[in-house]
Write an enzyme that holds these catalytic residues in place. Structure first.
Site, mmCIF file in Angstrom:
data_model
loop_
_atom_site.group_PDB
_atom_site.id
_atom_site.type_symbol
_atom_site.label_atom_id
_atom_site.label_comp_id
_atom_site.label_asym_id
_atom_site.label_seq_id
_atom_site.Cartn_x
_atom_site.Cartn_y
_atom_site.Cartn_z
ATOM 1 N N ARG A 167 -45.650 15.940 9.362
ATOM 2 C CA ARG A 167 -44.901 15.866 8.105
ATOM 3 C C ARG A 167 -43.525 15.216 8.344
ATOM 4 N NH1 ARG A 167 -44.355 21.357 4.564
ATOM 5 N NH2 ARG A 167 -42.493 21.769 5.767
ATOM 6 N N LYS A 182 -38.892 18.461 19.239
ATOM 7 C CA LYS A 182 -38.785 19.676 20.051
ATOM 8 C C LYS A 182 -39.697 20.713 19.392
ATOM 9 C CE LYS A 182 -37.347 23.363 20.400
ATOM 10 N NZ LYS A 182 -38.271 24.526 20.566
ATOM 11 N N GLU A 258 -36.169 22.886 6.260
ATOM 12 C CA GLU A 258 -37.263 23.637 5.629
ATOM 13 C C GLU A 258 -37.224 25.038 6.227
ATOM 14 O OE1 GLU A 258 -39.051 22.606 3.230
ATOM 15 O OE2 GLU A 258 -38.691 20.441 3.267
ATOM 16 N N CYS A 292 -44.711 30.145 5.607
ATOM 17 C CA CYS A 292 -43.459 30.265 4.842
ATOM 18 C C CYS A 292 -43.749 30.380 3.357
ATOM 19 C CB CYS A 292 -42.583 29.050 5.110
ATOM 20 S SG CYS A 292 -43.448 27.517 4.796
ATOM 21 N N GLU A 389 -39.437 38.202 5.089
ATOM 22 C CA GLU A 389 -40.772 37.651 5.326
ATOM 23 C C GLU A 389 -41.572 38.613 6.189
ATOM 24 O OE1 GLU A 389 -39.418 33.786 7.056
ATOM 25 O OE2 GLU A 389 -40.913 32.982 5.687
HETATM 26 P P1 NAP Z 1 -37.502 29.860 14.421
HETATM 27 O O1 NAP Z 1 -37.338 31.004 15.344
HETATM 28 O O2 NAP Z 1 -36.381 29.509 13.518
HETATM 29 O O3 NAP Z 1 -37.868 28.620 15.353
HETATM 30 C C1 NAP Z 1 -38.113 27.353 14.837
HETATM 31 C C2 NAP Z 1 -37.775 26.321 15.872
HETATM 32 O O4 NAP Z 1 -36.376 26.395 16.187
HETATM 33 C C3 NAP Z 1 -38.511 26.481 17.187
HETATM 34 O O5 NAP Z 1 -38.806 25.215 17.706
HETATM 35 C C4 NAP Z 1 -37.477 27.205 18.048
HETATM 36 O O6 NAP Z 1 -37.655 26.994 19.414
HETATM 37 C C5 NAP Z 1 -36.212 26.538 17.580
HETATM 38 N N1 NAP Z 1 -35.019 27.337 17.848
HETATM 39 C C6 NAP Z 1 -34.916 28.687 17.890
HETATM 40 N N2 NAP Z 1 -33.644 29.029 18.136
HETATM 41 C C7 NAP Z 1 -32.936 27.881 18.255
HETATM 42 C C8 NAP Z 1 -31.561 27.583 18.515
HETATM 43 N N3 NAP Z 1 -30.646 28.538 18.703
HETATM 44 N N4 NAP Z 1 -31.181 26.302 18.568
HETATM 45 C C9 NAP Z 1 -32.086 25.330 18.384
HETATM 46 N N5 NAP Z 1 -33.390 25.537 18.138
HETATM 47 C C10 NAP Z 1 -33.808 26.808 18.072
HETATM 48 O O7 NAP Z 1 -38.754 30.022 13.484
HETATM 49 P P2 NAP Z 1 -40.256 30.373 13.890
HETATM 50 O O8 NAP Z 1 -40.356 31.815 14.182
HETATM 51 O O9 NAP Z 1 -40.759 29.425 14.919
HETATM 52 O O10 NAP Z 1 -41.009 29.989 12.545
HETATM 53 C C11 NAP Z 1 -41.122 30.869 11.489
HETATM 54 C C12 NAP Z 1 -40.069 30.533 10.430
HETATM 55 O O11 NAP Z 1 -40.248 29.195 9.994
HETATM 56 C C13 NAP Z 1 -40.249 31.379 9.201
HETATM 57 O O12 NAP Z 1 -38.992 31.777 8.703
HETATM 58 C C14 NAP Z 1 -40.929 30.432 8.212
HETATM 59 O O13 NAP Z 1 -40.718 30.761 6.867
HETATM 60 C C15 NAP Z 1 -40.293 29.144 8.574
HETATM 61 N N6 NAP Z 1 -41.114 28.022 8.116
HETATM 62 C C16 NAP Z 1 -40.660 27.276 7.074
HETATM 63 C C17 NAP Z 1 -41.430 26.233 6.595
HETATM 64 C C18 NAP Z 1 -40.948 25.397 5.466
HETATM 65 O O14 NAP Z 1 -41.478 24.307 5.291
HETATM 66 N N7 NAP Z 1 -39.964 25.833 4.692
HETATM 67 C C19 NAP Z 1 -42.662 25.931 7.199
HETATM 68 C C20 NAP Z 1 -43.097 26.716 8.264
HETATM 69 C C21 NAP Z 1 -42.297 27.759 8.713
HETATM 70 P P3 NAP Z 1 -38.397 28.136 20.307
HETATM 71 O O15 NAP Z 1 -39.794 28.128 19.880
HETATM 72 O O16 NAP Z 1 -38.198 27.660 21.671
HETATM 73 O O17 NAP Z 1 -37.699 29.431 20.004
#
Ligand code: NAP
Length: 485
Positions: A167, A182, A258, A292, A389
């Protein structure tokens, strides 16, 4: 090693993709676990700040030549990648199940969805136009050009490891941008598979780079501090999104965010209950609730609450839970222990606040992160489970009596990504949809995602849109030239 992994392992690079080469990571390796067994089955390279900056340099160096290719050439690369993805649906879905846990049918659905972004943006690549016209005062011409933003840093989550990558990569490549991706540390393999497909489809060296990390903070911060990075596209939690927006603000980087959701699903008294239950099952159970857009709060008019709850409970209880690759499984394990534990805590808090478990409410099996599809009725407003969530297969039901009450409850959240409305009266549904503060509203539908539609949120669910024509705009900047001839 499992038989399934042996079958696909040869297709999945395990290095970092920098400048067209798969290389070792400076931070060692990262173990990838199967959530259905909680056991690691492969290691991939872990990058650090130096690897991230090497990827940024490669993307920057490749930028001018890629931006100068013809839009049609870029379209054809994307088209070839789309076709390869469709041909390899089974292999990519298998890799995804192994690292993410989702049921194979969900994984196949995601790979097809992910491929469609490549097709959609290949179709748009040749339709990027500026404008030309006379100024109202008649003193000059106003010319506008659309040009690529430049090097785009993409940070993606684990829940849709293929679709969240395509996307972003699809429109970036169509616009003439180069990319550093990343991926989430829980799901690096799917991203690497997609990277290999793109290279095989003809993406030149350095145009797409992938840096997997064991610890994301410092490498991402280093990229955002680098003048060569002009775009950030992030999908993930609102919490991390805020941190990245602050980092991006220092250099005024163009941002698409997002973020998290807390989707309400509202069933009115005139709704077709079978349709509403079928819609709720899709909105709640796609990816076992790890989406999400997942219906997080189910508001049902008191006149139909009994019938709806009974039918939803039966449908949830009938779901087959098990390892994602096993025959007939509809609900795989949650992605990790933290996610499973959070679901358990939220269910306990809903019960403490007076809710009644109709089905589920328990772990499943001796190992892996399985949780039973769960319905909780009688959930009170203000219960913690309605405030964040759930990210799991749990449906909390709240009753209401008037349209105004339903709209107020739906909007009672700082988030505004998705919402769902079920009613037999389309005009009522559209009116309610307009009153709900969400970037996307499904009317009598539990599934909205479409690469040709703008996806994104209001309020703290994000900034900008992906997909649709807006998704391409996010990688283009407009330049105005004043001229006279
Ligand atoms: P997340 O913890 O925010 O992680 C997302 C990405 O950010 C991962 O690649 C993560 O790397 C990285 N990351 C984490 N901490 C970081 C930091 N301090 N600095 C830079 N990068 C960092 O989210 P998640 O648990 O993977 O995904 C679930 C969340 O995504 C939910 O809140 C969901 O609603 C949201 N989401 C939103 C959409 C949308 O289109 N709005 C779609 C899908 C998901 P690591 O994996 O190495 O921690």
């Amino acid at each position: 090693m499992s038989e399934a992994w042996n079958r696909v392992a040869g297709r999945v690079p395990t290095g970092l993709l920098i400048g067209g080469e798969w290389v070792a990571g400076s931070a060692g390796v990262l173990e990838v676990e199967d959530p259905s067994t909680a056991e690691a089955f492969v290691e991939v390279a872990a990058g650090d700040e130096s690897d991230m900056l090497a990827a940024v340099a490669a993307a920057h160096d490749a930028g001018p030549a890629w931006a100068a290719t013809s839009p049609r050439d870029r379209a054809e690369v994307l088209r070839r990648a789309y076709e390869a993805m469709i041909e390899q649906v089974d292999e990519i879905a298998t890799v995804m199940v192994l690292e993410n846990g989702k049921a194979y049918t969900d994984a196949v659905g995601e790979v097809r969805y992910a491929a469609e972004f490549l097709r959609w943006f290949s179709e748009l690549a040749a339709h990027v136009h500026g404008q030309s016209g006379r100024a109202p005062a008649g003193d000059k011409r106003i010319l506008t050009n659309r040009r690529p933003v430049g090097v785009a840093l993409m940070v993606t989550p684990w829940n849709f490891p293929a679709a969240m990558a395509t996307r972003k990569i699809g429109p970036a490549l169509a616009a003439g941008c180069t990319v550093v991706l990343k991926p989430a540390k829980l799901t690096p393999l799917t991203a690497n598979y997609v990277g290999r497909l793109l290279v095989e489809a003809g993406v030149p060296d350095g145009v797409v780079n992938i840096v997997t990390t064991a610890s994301a903070g410092a490498p991402v911060a280093a990229a955002l501090a680098d003048d060569r990075v002009r775009k950030l596209s992030f999908t993930g939690s609102t919490e991390v999104g805020r941190i990245l927006l602050e980092q991006a603000a220092r250099r005024v980087v163009n941002c698409s965010m997002e973020l998290g959701g807390n989707a309400p699903l509202v069933v009115f008294d005139d709704a077709d209950i079978d349709l509403a239950v079928a819609g709720a099952m899709v909105a709640k159970m796609r990816n076992a609730g790890e989406a999400c857009t997942a219906a997080n709060r189910i508001y049902v008019h008191e006149a139909v609450a009994g019938a709806f709850t009974e039918e939803l409970t039966a449908a949830m209880a009938a779901q087959k839970v098990g390892p994602g690759l096993a025959e007939g499984v509809e609900v795989g394990p949650l992605v990790d222990q933290a996610t499973r534990d959070k679901v358990e805590e939220l269910v306990a808090s809903a019960v403490d606040a007076g809710g009644t478990i109709r089905t589920g409410g328990n772990r499943v099996g001796e190992r892996g992160w399985f949780y039973a599809p769960t319905v909780i009725s009688g959930v009170e407003a203000g219960s913690p489970i309605l405030g964040e969530e759930i990210f799991g297969p749990v449906a909390p039901i709240v009753t209401f009596t008037s349209d105004d009450e339903a709209v107020a409850a739906a909007n009672d959240t700082p988030f505004g990504l998705a919402a769902y409305v079920f009613t037999g009266d389309l005009a009522r549904g559209l009116n309610i949809a307009e009153r709900i503060e969400a970037g996307m509203v499904g009317v009598n539908r539990g599934l909205m995602s479409d690469p040709a539609a703008p996806f994104g949120g209001l309020k703290q669910s994000g900034l900008a849109r992906e997909g649709g024509t807006e998704g391409l705009d996010a990688y283009l900047e407009t330049q105005y030239i004043a001229a006279d001839w």
